[in-house]
Design an enzyme around this catalytic site. Structure first.
Site, PDB file in Angstrom:
ATOM      1  N   ASP A 428      -6.408  -3.158 -11.759  1.00 32.21           N
ATOM      2  CA  ASP A 428      -6.645  -4.076 -12.593  1.00 32.21           C
ATOM      3  C   ASP A 428      -5.157  -4.754 -12.875  1.00 32.21           C
ATOM      4  O   ASP A 428      -4.095  -4.235 -12.581  1.00 32.21           O
ATOM      5  CB  ASP A 428      -7.291  -3.898 -13.669  1.00 32.21           C
ATOM      6  CG  ASP A 428      -7.571  -5.065 -14.805  1.00 32.21           C
ATOM      7  OD1 ASP A 428      -7.961  -6.017 -14.367  1.00 32.21           O
ATOM      8  OD2 ASP A 428      -7.317  -4.796 -15.819  1.00 32.21           O
ATOM      9  N   THR A 430      -4.131  -6.742 -16.164  1.00 38.28           N
ATOM     10  CA  THR A 430      -4.185  -6.699 -17.596  1.00 38.28           C
ATOM     11  C   THR A 430      -4.181  -5.117 -18.002  1.00 38.28           C
ATOM     12  O   THR A 430      -4.990  -4.502 -17.878  1.00 38.28           O
ATOM     13  CB  THR A 430      -5.079  -7.471 -18.378  1.00 38.28           C
ATOM     14  OG1 THR A 430      -4.812  -8.671 -17.956  1.00 38.28           O
ATOM     15  CG2 THR A 430      -4.627  -7.621 -19.903  1.00 38.28           C
ATOM     16  N   ASP A 628      -8.240  -0.280 -16.846  1.00 40.78           N
ATOM     17  CA  ASP A 628      -8.092   0.153 -18.385  1.00 40.78           C
ATOM     18  C   ASP A 628      -9.154  -0.441 -19.204  1.00 40.78           C
ATOM     19  O   ASP A 628      -9.290  -0.202 -20.406  1.00 40.78           O
ATOM     20  CB  ASP A 628      -6.584  -0.225 -18.933  1.00 40.78           C
ATOM     21  CG  ASP A 628      -6.467  -1.616 -19.190  1.00 40.78           C
ATOM     22  OD1 ASP A 628      -7.138  -2.409 -18.451  1.00 40.78           O
ATOM     23  OD2 ASP A 628      -5.848  -2.027 -20.090  1.00 40.78           O
TER      24      ASP A 628
END
Length: 740
Positions: A428, A430, A628
């Site tokens: 991912d 961000t 996350d």
């Protein structure tokens, strides 16, 4: 004018019974829970139990909301059996082996009938109570003809214990010549072998169950995201109702700080909604009439009324729950390989033991029966899979501890096994590659404006705004020591910008269309500069001062300082790196190009991430996923190995098999090196275990007797079995020094 709800059904807040957050439901529960085997999904039943094929405890297919760290009843039971068994087996082992030490061998308690009866008394509860689950599963494996590790354990333990018990209680059934095999003219006993085997296998079970006890934690954490109640709008006023009472078409009010209860659309009001748990992006999204909102997201400072459009399992959160559950149930435990080996190993050992008995009765010297029994039992004892059973859990236990020292938390053994084979790492953006928080990057005033004064005016204006980008500008000004002035005549235009007077100067900040609506002209040069900033992954905000273009402020989510080095290490390990993000394509491609990633997919939702991971796996690639956010949870579970940033959401960490405590991407390289070292260590242990059996079984069967007159007694077989376990443990402990 008050908003009218299309439904009059409501329950007053006082009428709603207090309801714990843990009882919130996303998916309707069936009347009876269905239990299935993680290793054999085709095995299903409506009550708890063990799998008839592999002996594993069945688990419910659908988790219910509740504490995410509940210990299973089986884990508590196995743990108590292990500790009590270990306390009783330790003196048995000491009494059995003390005669080998001259100073202790002459003590009456050690070298006499008292010692034998003490061993019998202490070993009996170890075998019959502590080891009962193992014996029960072994017996069931024989009845169902699905031979597994429990078959080996029950046969080995049963042979040693029954032989010893008969020798204690009915020594007369053995020929007199067999008494020379023991001490002081008595038949040898092997209680210590049986007791130690049970305790060591229970240790392996406890380690396995601890890893499996949190299999449903990700789903429970997701279920708990849904608020327990919703504010239903009705003609008589708002009423709190339980989430299960919400129907499609209901109008619901969401006040500041509340979670959005279900999926729907805004019908009145506006606000900014933090959707990071769904989209993974740090910036709240402005919501106005007609915009869609998602259940489980968090409302900001505004208030709005929404119309419920999808409820229960139809919501995005419900679909994520289903995807995580499906991915988790598709995983096979690491013990599967050992069970497959056991399916061949068990009948071979039984056949060798039976053949040994027959050959000694047919060809052996007198006393034939004594030799036949001793050799057959020695084969069963030396072939007992103690070393085989320890080969995996010992390496995993030491490897997991070594990883924890380096900030790599491994949730289950399967993650280490699969991580070794990973060829493609999906990440991912961000919070994984970037810091996950917007930051002021560039201050670009037009000619004639001082940069500090320009930032002073913009930050002073933005201090009255609740937008997260405004917070980044204010924070950036304070970091430079710039004092802010009060704002007069402040006003805000939703999805447009803000304006106000600072120190007598008219300042506006926002999108180009907002400035044009305020009669600001000559923005073309700034818009051309903004294109380059956007290509670099930055968000550009336009500023006008006293009716003229004043410049641009650029805000971005900066890349972590450790990310470039981490990507270099991962490429050096032979991994292909792919970025999946819900962010816009321009920003995503700018980040991917800067970091040298191999591929990128942008503007992708949670279901799209799962589909992409499935596509990579269908192409034959071994995929690990690092993320996350809650939006990453389904993909983390669908990947062969999920890796969560310790700085991310609880759901992501529960869905993943590996968590990086520091949120540092370099931890993935450490995790892969740890996995490769651990799996290499496991293979070495298995090699030792099988080599031991390949050499030990023929010796126990008496293969050397015709040539040298050597015969391996069960006592020596028991000692050899212990030494094989020590070799496995010693090899596993080498992992404590492995360099990551």
């Amino acid at each position: 004018m008050p908003v009218k709800s299309p439904t009059d059904e409501s329950v007053s807040e006082a009428a709603v019974e207090p309801r714990d957050r843990s009882t919130a439901k996303v998916e309707p529960s069936a009347t009876h829970a269905i239990y299935t085997c993680p290793m054999h999904p085709e095995v299903q039943q409506d009550h708890p139990g063990e799998c008839p094929k592999c002996g594993m405890t069945l688990e419910p297919k659908t988790a219910t909301a509740g504490p995410a760290d509940d210990e299973s009843a089986e884990l508590r039971d196995m743990t108590s059996r292990f500790w009590i068994g270990a306390a009783l087996a330790s003196p048995v082992f000491v009494l059995a082996m003390a005669h080998l030490i001259p100073a202790l061998g002459r003590l009456p308690l050690v070298d006499g009938g008292v010692s034998r009866w003490l061993q019998f008394a202490l070993a009996t509860p170890v075998i019959c109570w502590a080891g009962w689950p193992l014996l029960h599963r072994g017996w069931r494996s024989l009845v169902t003809r699905h031979l597994n590790m429990f078959t080996l354990i029950s046969i080995g333990v049963g042979a040693a214990f029954i032989f010893s018990a008969v020798a204690m209680l009915m020594p007369g059934v053995f020929p007199p010549t067999m008494q020379h095999e023991g001490h002081q003219g008595k038949v040898a006993i092997y209680f210590e072998s049986a007791a130690v085997i049970v305790v060591l296998v229970l240790l392996g079970q406890v380690l396995e169950l601890r890893a499996r006890s949190r299999t449903g934690s990700a789903i429970k954490a997701l279920l708990n995201l849904a608020p327990p109640t919703a504010r239903q709008v009705a003609p008589g006023g708002d009423h709190k109702v339980s989430l299960e009472q919400v129907k499609v078409g209901d109008w619901l009010r969401v006040v500041p700080g509340d979670k959005v209860p279900v999926d729907g659309a805004v019908v009145e009001g506006h606000s900014s909604v933090r959707e990071s748990m769904i989209t993974g992006e740090p910036l709240p999204v402005e919501k106005a009439v007609g915009d869609k909102v998602t259940g489980g997201t968090v409302n900001g400072s505004g208030s709005f009324v929404m119309r419920a459009e999808r409820i229960g399992s139809d919501t995005l959160l419900g679909q994520i729950v289903n995807m995580v559950g499906e991915a988790q149930r598709s995983r096979a435990p690491i013990q599967g390989l050992a069970d497959k080996v056991a399916g061949i190993f068990v009948p071979v050992v039984l056949a060798v033991s039976a053949l040994t008995f027959v050959l000694w009765m047919w060809l052996g010297p007198e006393p034939k029966l004594a030799h036949a029994i001793v050799c057959a039992v020695a084969v069963l004892i030396i072939a007992c899979p103690c070393a085989l059973g320890l080969a995996t859990p010992m390496s995993i236990m030491v490897g997991v501890g070594r990883g924890a020292q380096e900030g790599v938390l491994v949730k289950n053994a399967e993650a280490l096994e699969r991580l070794e084979k990973v060829t493609t790492l999906v990440v991912d953006k961000t919070g994984t590659l970037t810091e996950g928080q917007p930051k002021l990057i560039d201050v670009l005033p037009t000619q004639g404006f001082d940069p500090k004064e320009f930032l002073h005016l913009a930050a002073s204006l933005e201090q009255n705004s609740e937008h997260p980008l405004a917070a980044a500008i204010v924070r950036g000004a304070k970091e430079q020591g710039i004092a802010l002035d009060a704002v007069k005549d402040f006003r805000s235009v939703t999805a447009g910008g803000v304006a106000g007077i600072i120190a007598g100067r008219m300042v506006m900040l926002g999108k180009p269309d907002f400035l044009r609506s305020e009669k600001i002209t000559g923005l073309e040069a700034l818009e051309a500069s903004a294109v380059k900033l956007q290509e670099e992954g930055k968000t550009a905000m336009f500023v006008a001062i006293d009716g003229k273009p004043g410049g641009i402020l650029a805000v971005a989510d900066p890349i972590k300082s450790s990310t470039p080095k981490a990507i270099g290490e991962l490429h050096a390990l032979g991994l292909q790196l792919v970025m999946l993000t819900g962010d816009n394509r321009r920003t995503a491609h700018a980040v991917a190009k800067h970091l040298g990633l191999d591929a990128v997919e942008a503007e992708i939702d949670p279901a799209g991430k799962v589909a992409y991971v499935k596509k990579l796996r269908a192409e034959g690639k071994h995929v690990a996923m690092a993320g996350d956010g809650i939006n990453d949870a389904p993909a983390l579970s669908q990947a062969e190995v999920g890796i969560a940033m310790g700085t991310g959401t609880d759901v992501a960490m529960q869905s993943a098999g590996v968590t990086l405590v520091k949120g540092d991407l370099r931890g993935i390289a450490k995790a892969i090196r740890l996995s490769r070292a651990t799996m290499r260590n496991i293979r070495e242990n298995l090699f030792f275990a099988f080599l031991y059996n390949a050499l030990g079984i023929p010796l126990a069967a008496g293969a050397l007797y015709p040539f040298f007159g050597w015969l391996l007694s069960p006592m020596i077989a028991g000692a050899a079995m212990s030494l094989s376990s020590l070799s496995v443990i010693g090899n596993a402990l080498r992992l404590r020094k492995v360099r990551l």
